[in-house]
Design a protein around this motif. Structure first.
Motif, PDB file in Angstrom:
ATOM      1  N   ARG A  95       0.851  -1.181   0.000  1.00 27.77           N
ATOM      2  CA  ARG A  95       0.000   0.000   0.000  1.00 27.77           C
ATOM      3  C   ARG A  95       0.885   1.227   0.000  1.00 27.77           C
ATOM      4  O   ARG A  95       1.625   1.470   0.934  1.00 27.77           O
ATOM      5  CB  ARG A  95      -0.906   0.013   1.240  1.00 27.77           C
ATOM      6  CG  ARG A  95      -1.905   1.161   1.239  1.00 27.77           C
ATOM      7  CD  ARG A  95      -2.690   1.180   2.533  1.00 27.77           C
ATOM      8  NE  ARG A  95      -1.875   1.634   3.645  1.00 27.77           N
ATOM      9  CZ  ARG A  95      -1.725   2.916   3.995  1.00 27.77           C
ATOM     10  NH1 ARG A  95      -2.323   3.870   3.303  1.00 27.77           N
ATOM     11  NH2 ARG A  95      -0.982   3.246   5.027  1.00 27.77           N
TER      12      ARG A  95
ATOM     13  N   ASP B 128      -9.394   6.503   9.145  1.00 27.13           N
ATOM     14  CA  ASP B 128      -8.455   5.433   8.806  1.00 27.13           C
ATOM     15  C   ASP B 128      -7.965   5.639   7.381  1.00 27.13           C
ATOM     16  O   ASP B 128      -8.758   5.554   6.423  1.00 27.13           O
ATOM     17  CB  ASP B 128      -9.135   4.074   8.947  1.00 27.13           C
ATOM     18  CG  ASP B 128      -8.138   2.923   8.920  1.00 27.13           C
ATOM     19  OD1 ASP B 128      -7.146   3.013   8.160  1.00 27.13           O
ATOM     20  OD2 ASP B 128      -8.332   1.944   9.650  1.00 27.13           O
ATOM     21  N   THR B 129      -6.676   5.898   7.205  1.00 25.72           N
ATOM     22  CA  THR B 129      -6.128   6.163   5.875  1.00 25.72           C
ATOM     23  C   THR B 129      -6.036   4.899   5.028  1.00 25.72           C
ATOM     24  O   THR B 129      -5.862   4.992   3.810  1.00 25.72           O
ATOM     25  CB  THR B 129      -4.733   6.801   5.990  1.00 25.72           C
ATOM     26  OG1 THR B 129      -3.864   5.919   6.718  1.00 25.72           O
ATOM     27  CG2 THR B 129      -4.812   8.138   6.719  1.00 25.72           C
ATOM     28  N   GLU B 130      -6.144   3.720   5.633  1.00 20.35           N
ATOM     29  CA  GLU B 130      -6.107   2.479   4.867  1.00 20.35           C
ATOM     30  C   GLU B 130      -7.471   2.134   4.287  1.00 20.35           C
ATOM     31  O   GLU B 130      -7.578   1.616   3.177  1.00 20.35           O
ATOM     32  CB  GLU B 130      -5.615   1.324   5.745  1.00 20.35           C
ATOM     33  CG  GLU B 130      -4.139   1.407   6.116  1.00 20.35           C
ATOM     34  CD  GLU B 130      -3.670   0.175   6.871  1.00 20.35           C
ATOM     35  OE1 GLU B 130      -4.550  -0.634   7.267  1.00 20.35           O
ATOM     36  OE2 GLU B 130      -2.461   0.026   7.063  1.00 20.35           O
ATOM     37  N   THR B 131      -8.540   2.409   5.040  1.00 22.48           N
ATOM     38  CA  THR B 131      -9.882   2.015   4.615  1.00 22.48           C
ATOM     39  C   THR B 131     -10.773   3.201   4.262  1.00 22.48           C
ATOM     40  O   THR B 131     -11.875   3.005   3.754  1.00 22.48           O
ATOM     41  CB  THR B 131     -10.566   1.206   5.726  1.00 22.48           C
ATOM     42  OG1 THR B 131     -10.737   2.046   6.879  1.00 22.48           O
ATOM     43  CG2 THR B 131      -9.732  -0.004   6.109  1.00 22.48           C
TER      44      THR B 131
ATOM     45  N   LYS C 189       2.080   4.909   0.462  1.00 24.63           N
ATOM     46  CA  LYS C 189       1.709   5.944   1.410  1.00 24.63           C
ATOM     47  C   LYS C 189       1.408   7.243   0.676  1.00 24.63           C
ATOM     48  O   LYS C 189       1.798   7.431  -0.475  1.00 24.63           O
ATOM     49  CB  LYS C 189       2.829   6.144   2.433  1.00 24.63           C
ATOM     50  CG  LYS C 189       3.016   4.980   3.389  1.00 24.63           C
ATOM     51  CD  LYS C 189       4.017   5.306   4.478  1.00 24.63           C
ATOM     52  CE  LYS C 189       4.111   4.176   5.488  1.00 24.63           C
ATOM     53  NZ  LYS C 189       5.042   4.499   6.593  1.00 24.63           N
TER      54      LYS C 189
ATOM     55  N   SER D 160      -2.365   3.931  11.346  1.00 21.87           N
ATOM     56  CA  SER D 160      -2.944   4.402  10.086  1.00 21.87           C
ATOM     57  C   SER D 160      -4.083   5.387  10.317  1.00 21.87           C
ATOM     58  O   SER D 160      -4.793   5.744   9.377  1.00 21.87           O
ATOM     59  CB  SER D 160      -3.470   3.203   9.277  1.00 21.87           C
ATOM     60  OG  SER D 160      -4.543   2.564   9.969  1.00 21.87           O
TER      61      SER D 160
END
Length: 389
Positions: free
Chosen positions: A30, A120-123, A32, A100
């Motif tokens: 993933r 949440d920067t991932e989801t 950044k 995250s």
């Protein structure tokens, strides 16, 4: 080579990110991004997401050609990653990051109504967290063992003598339940707070701070609130819960410094003129000694040359592998506002690397890229915040 294998190799090559790391074939990867929190919305704050790879390739954030917003400035991609309505004063905003997550809450001085939001920067999911504890000072730093990092937030409470007692409030993000397969987590502020700091918040203010390469020791430099003269440096060990004094000297940067393994040094914005026009590298201080570490500034200024009254603040963000991002905001008269509630501003975003040249001098690498965006500013007391996540 089969067509499928060629496509896999191409995808593997394209995953190379700005930090220079390449994922192992078949591994999950993933990239950044740079996240910037701005008061560019008349009803609150926006979290903008910038793709560094497109940035360096000369593309806009949606992958197309650069679009101008007048005066040679571009516009940030709309809509932003998230918007947060504000209430209360801008100086009461709590903004921090852990893992995250980007954490945002209103009301440092009225915590009864300060529900914490976690983006949440991932989801791209938004969840709620616990209310803020009382009397937070706004300074936060993540530290602790790698898999169990916690957020340490300074707080101050007035004692009977009128002096402000400085201590830590600690936020944890832990797995619920006893099964290892259970992925449900929850936030909580630790009940057993670490011991109070050895300095007085009513007399001293934190001028600089950095996390030791061990990941568990946080260094703080304080200065007298009235005279701004150099005072002392302390460290706090997050595992043992112990404070230590390191003598009458101060870390050379303004605000946070970041450890870079290649340079073997902390890197931050230099305190030289309180506008941080220079970047500096400082040797890592000894966890047990009292000697002031040596430091040096990078050759040349990275900042935009503007009058001091137009410069609204700058942040330095560490991206790994001696790569950094400098974000500045300056008043720009050619940026139009929809109303008279704030200022038209330019947001200057610069990606650069650092290295020591053959003479041992610190300098920015040649691959240095700056882009400028037109952004409004609605809250005069709010300063932008940037994260690399």
């Amino acid at each position: 080579m089969s067509k499928r294998q060629r496509q896999a190799d191409q995808n593997h090559h394209q995953c190379r990110c700005i930090c220079g790391k390449v994922p192992e074939p078949g591994s999950r990867w993933r990239s950044k991004h740079l996240y910037i929190v701005l008061d560019d919305w008349e009803q609150g704050y926006s979290i903008h997401k910038l793709d560094a790879d497109n940035f360096l390739a000369g593309q806009s954030e949606d992958g197309g050609e650069d679009s101008c917003a007048g005066a040679g400035l571009m516009r940030l991609l709309e809509p932003p990653a998230a918007r947060l309505a504000h209430s209360g004063r801008a100086e009461d905003m709590f903004i921090a990051s852990l893992g995250s997550k980007i954490l945002v809450a209103n009301g440092l001085s009225c915590n009864e109504q300060s529900c914490t939001l976690a983006y949440d920067t991932e989801t791209a999911a938004m969840t709620t967290g616990p209310n803020l504890p009382g009397n937070l000072c706004g300074l936060t730093v993540a530290a602790g063992e790698k898999q169990q990092q916690k957020l340490y937030a300074l707080s101050g409470q007035s004692g009977e003598t009128g002096q402000t007692r400085v201590s830590f409030e600690v936020l944890s993000w832990v797995r619920c339940g006893g099964l290892s397969s259970n992925k449900i987590h929850r936030w909580f502020w630790d009940i057993d707070a670490p011991p109070p700091a050895p300095f007085c918040g009513s007399e001293e203010t934190v001028a600089a701070y950095a996390v030791h390469p061990d990941g568990t020791t946080i260094f703080f430099s304080t200065e007298d609130k009235n005279t701004r003269r150099r005072e002392r440096t302390y460290s706090f060990n997050a595992v043992r819960g112990e404070w230590r004094s390191h003598g009458r000297w101060v870390l050379p940067f303004l605000g946070q410094g970041y450890f870079d393994r290649e340079l073997d040094a902390w890197v931050g914005l230099h305190r030289k003129d309180h506008r941080g026009y220079y970047v500096c590298a400082c040797q890592v201080a000894s966890r047990s000694g009292r000697a002031e570490p040596e430091w040096t500034t990078a050759k040349g200024k990275l900042f935009q040359e503007v009058p001091p009254e137009r410069h609204l603040g700058a942040t330095l963000t560490y991206m790994g592998d001696s790569k950094f991002c400098l974000v500045e905001r300056v008043i720009h008269e050619d940026v139009e506002m929809e109303d008279a509630s704030g200022h038209g501003c330019a947001l200057h975003v610069t990606f650069f690397g650092l290295k020591y040249n053959r003479k041992g001098e610190l300098e920015a690498t040649d691959r240095r890229t700056t882009k400028s965006y037109a952004v409004p500013m609605h809250l005069h007391s709010f300063s932008h915040v940037a994260f690399w996540m």
